[in-house]
Design an enzyme around this catalytic site. Structure first.
Site, short mmCIF file in Angstrom:
data_model
loop_
_atom_site.label_atom_id
_atom_site.label_comp_id
_atom_site.label_asym_id
_atom_site.label_seq_id
_atom_site.Cartn_x
_atom_site.Cartn_y
_atom_site.Cartn_z
N TYR A 143 5.11 4.90 8.18
CA TYR A 143 3.69 4.90 7.81
C TYR A 143 3.01 3.60 8.25
CZ TYR A 143 -0.42 5.43 4.75
OH TYR A 143 -1.70 5.53 4.25
N GLY A 146 3.33 3.18 11.96
CA GLY A 146 2.56 4.29 12.53
C GLY A 146 1.08 3.96 12.53
N LYS A 147 0.59 3.44 11.41
CA LYS A 147 -0.84 3.10 11.34
C LYS A 147 -1.17 1.90 12.21
CE LYS A 147 -2.52 6.01 8.15
NZ LYS A 147 -3.67 6.91 8.33
N ASN A 188 0.82 9.77 -11.04
CA ASN A 188 2.09 9.87 -11.77
C ASN A 188 1.90 9.50 -13.25
OD1 ASN A 188 3.64 10.67 -9.64
ND2 ASN A 188 5.02 8.90 -9.66
N GLY A 205 7.26 -4.09 -13.10
CA GLY A 205 5.83 -3.79 -13.23
C GLY A 205 4.93 -4.99 -12.97
P1 NAD Z 1 -3.71 13.26 1.48
O1 NAD Z 1 -2.25 13.39 1.67
O2 NAD Z 1 -4.33 13.85 0.26
O3 NAD Z 1 -4.49 13.86 2.72
C1 NAD Z 1 -3.97 13.90 4.02
C2 NAD Z 1 -4.40 15.20 4.67
O4 NAD Z 1 -3.92 15.23 6.02
C3 NAD Z 1 -3.83 16.44 3.98
O5 NAD Z 1 -4.84 17.41 3.82
C4 NAD Z 1 -2.73 16.90 4.93
O6 NAD Z 1 -2.47 18.28 4.82
C5 NAD Z 1 -3.32 16.50 6.28
N1 NAD Z 1 -2.32 16.30 7.33
C6 NAD Z 1 -1.19 15.56 7.28
N2 NAD Z 1 -0.54 15.61 8.45
C7 NAD Z 1 -1.27 16.41 9.28
C8 NAD Z 1 -1.12 16.85 10.62
N3 NAD Z 1 -0.07 16.50 11.35
N4 NAD Z 1 -2.07 17.67 11.13
C9 NAD Z 1 -3.15 18.05 10.40
N5 NAD Z 1 -3.34 17.66 9.12
C10 NAD Z 1 -2.41 16.85 8.57
O7 NAD Z 1 -4.04 11.71 1.59
P2 NAD Z 1 -5.38 10.90 1.28
O8 NAD Z 1 -5.12 10.03 0.13
O9 NAD Z 1 -6.55 11.81 1.24
O10 NAD Z 1 -5.45 9.98 2.58
C11 NAD Z 1 -6.28 10.29 3.67
C12 NAD Z 1 -6.14 9.21 4.73
O11 NAD Z 1 -6.49 7.95 4.21
C13 NAD Z 1 -4.74 9.09 5.31
O12 NAD Z 1 -4.83 8.85 6.70
C14 NAD Z 1 -4.20 7.86 4.62
O13 NAD Z 1 -3.23 7.21 5.41
C15 NAD Z 1 -5.45 7.03 4.43
N6 NAD Z 1 -5.30 6.10 3.31
C16 NAD Z 1 -5.33 6.56 2.02
C17 NAD Z 1 -5.15 5.67 0.97
C18 NAD Z 1 -5.19 6.12 -0.47
O14 NAD Z 1 -4.98 5.30 -1.36
N7 NAD Z 1 -5.50 7.36 -0.77
C19 NAD Z 1 -4.92 4.32 1.22
C20 NAD Z 1 -4.86 3.90 2.54
C21 NAD Z 1 -5.07 4.80 3.58
N1 UDP Z 2 4.84 2.91 -8.88
C1 UDP Z 2 5.39 2.94 -10.16
N2 UDP Z 2 5.63 4.15 -10.73
C2 UDP Z 2 5.35 5.34 -10.13
C3 UDP Z 2 4.78 5.31 -8.82
C4 UDP Z 2 4.55 4.07 -8.23
O1 UDP Z 2 5.65 1.88 -10.76
O2 UDP Z 2 5.60 6.39 -10.72
C5 UDP Z 2 4.56 1.61 -8.27
C6 UDP Z 2 5.08 1.43 -6.86
O3 UDP Z 2 6.41 0.94 -6.88
C7 UDP Z 2 4.09 0.42 -6.29
C8 UDP Z 2 2.79 0.75 -7.01
O4 UDP Z 2 3.15 1.49 -8.18
O5 UDP Z 2 4.47 -0.89 -6.65
C9 UDP Z 2 1.82 1.57 -6.17
O6 UDP Z 2 2.53 2.69 -5.68
P1 UDP Z 2 1.83 3.85 -4.86
O7 UDP Z 2 2.91 4.75 -4.39
O8 UDP Z 2 0.73 4.44 -5.65
O9 UDP Z 2 1.12 3.12 -3.63
P2 UDP Z 2 1.59 2.00 -2.57
O10 UDP Z 2 2.93 1.44 -2.95
O11 UDP Z 2 1.64 2.74 -1.29
O12 UDP Z 2 0.55 0.98 -2.67
#
Ligand code: NAD
Ligand code: UDP
Ligand code: UDP
Length: 311
Positions: A143, A146-147, A188, A205
């Site tokens: 991830y 990839g980004k 969660n 935590g």
């Molecule tokens: P999400 O998982 O709810 O949404 C992702 C969507 O992409 C889903 O509808 C999934 O079905 C679709 N998808 C995945 N792979 C695909 C593919 N190969 N082809 C077509 N569709 C595909 O996630 P989200 O929280 O809505 O995140 C949306 C975007 O924002 C993502 O790119 C994520 O990396 C980015 N982002 C989100 C957060 C967050 O906290 N929610 C933080 C940082 C970045």
């Molecule tokens: N985390 C946790 N309990 C859970 C899920 C996540 O303590 O049930 C923690 C995780 O280890 C991380 C933080 O919460 O430190 C945020 O996790 P999340 O998966 O939401 O996002 P990211 O780590 O990608 O920021």
């Protein structure tokens, strides 16, 4: 305008589509429904200005659009680690295809990148100039890296082909419509508290995150898309909390009887994270308006309608 949203059936994408439809745009959603669901978009199905296409963005597709919000990619560690090779393909081949499409039709394309490009940051809070501390071979790399490649592709298409890009670095975002089995921390804890099962805190935590409510985030994405700043721009809420504080907040609000249980900390879990949003404030005149307590209230109300409590 005709606007393409990849990943539009997901959490952030569907909220973005709501706003774009309300603004009377012609919206095209591409999604393979890996973590997204049709029910997030049901209200638009009868609208002739909305089109939903089941498509995996790792395959090429020819379409026409004026703007592309490129969000397709699973965002929760549980889902992006389930099939890591697919996650990389989505970020690399998927982004390449969307950039190829943007180049062909002269569309502006906004990449939903992430605070994960900073890895486990050694600079705090994180400004966009910080280059990050990312493990290239860990379980989060599919991830994070990839980004990072997706960002590189955007900037290379911009320099080499003049593609009109915008790059948003999104920090932890939460709100209604997160899946019950999403696996991210806010959903969660809420689901666990509603079900009366222990809230699973990973590690002790003490690690921190900064949580942005989804409507604020969507506003930031729209401003970035329609402004002149190409980015990268951090979009997030600078309010920083430890994960234990978050657990206690949700426990207090939802179910004071639910226990807190400590579980092992996953590999490479970032210790602290807070966006420096000076750039977004300066160039987009944007900052979050919904504090965590208020956003949690809306999110809990949404889960209360969906989560079945044990009788
Ligand atoms: P999400 O998982 O709810 O949404 C992702 C969507 O992409 C889903 O509808 C999934 O079905 C679709 N998808 C995945 N792979 C695909 C593919 N190969 N082809 C077509 N569709 C595909 O996630 P989200 O929280 O809505 O995140 C949306 C975007 O924002 C993502 O790119 C994520 O990396 C980015 N982002 C989100 C957060 C967050 O906290 N929610 C933080 C940082 C970045
Ligand atoms: N985390 C946790 N309990 C859970 C899920 C996540 O303590 O049930 C923690 C995780 O280890 C991380 C933080 O919460 O430190 C945020 O996790 P999340 O998966 O939401 O996002 P990211 O780590 O990608 O920021
Ligand atoms: N592409 C696409 N839709 C389009 C235009 C291109 O999916 O409308 C894909 C194309 O198949 C290729 C990628 O985008 O895999 C990059 O396209 P580009 O034109 O930059 O490179 P090339 O096709 O020359 O390799």
């Amino acid at each position: 305008m005709r606007i393409l949203v990849t990943g539009g059936a997901g959490f952030i994408g569907s909220h973005l589509i709501d706003r774009l439809m309300e603004q009377k745009h012609d919206v095209l959603c591409l999604d393979n429904f890996y973590t997204g669901h049709k029910h997030n978009l049901l209200r638009w199905f009868d609208n002739p200005f909305f089109e939903l296409i089941r498509h995996d963005i790792t395959e090429p597709i020819r379409l026409e659009a004026d703007q592309i919000y490129h969000l397709a990619c699973p965002a929760s560690p549980v889902h992006y680690q389930f099939n890591p090779v697919k996650t990389i393909k989505t970020n690399v081949m998927g982004t390449l295809n969307m950039l190829g499409l943007a180049k062909r039709v002269n569309a502006r394309i906004l990449l939903a990148s992430t605070s994960e490009v900073y890895g486990d940051p050694s600079v705090h809070p994180q400004p966009e100039e910080y280059r990050g501390n990312v493990n290239p071979i860990g379980i989060r790399s599919c991830y994070d890296e990839g980004k990072r490649v997706a960002e590189t592709l955007c900037f290379d298409y911009h320099r080499q082909n003049g593609v009109d890009i915008r790059v948003a670095r999104i920090f932890n975002t939460y709100g209604p419509r997160m899946l019950e089995n999403d696996g991210r921390v806010v959903s969660n804890f809420i689901v666990q508290a509603l079900k009366g099962t222990p809230l699973t805190v990973y590690g002790d935590g003490s690690q921190t995150r900064s949580f942005c409510y989804v409507s604020d985030l969507v506003e930031g994405l729209i401003r970035l898309m329609n402004g002149d700043m190409i980015g990268p721009v951090n979009l997030g809420n600078p309010g920083e909390y430890t994960i234990l504080e978050l657990a206690q907040k949700i426990q207090k609000r939802v179910n004071p009887k639910a226990e807190i249980q400590f579980k092992p900390l996953p590999q490479d879990d970032p210790k602290q994270r807070q966006p420096d949003i000076t750039r977004a404030k300066t160039y987009l005149d944007w900052e979050p308006t919904i504090p965590l307590d208020e956003g949690l209230k809306f999110t809990i109300e949404d889960f209360q309608k969906r989560v079945v409590r044990p009788s």
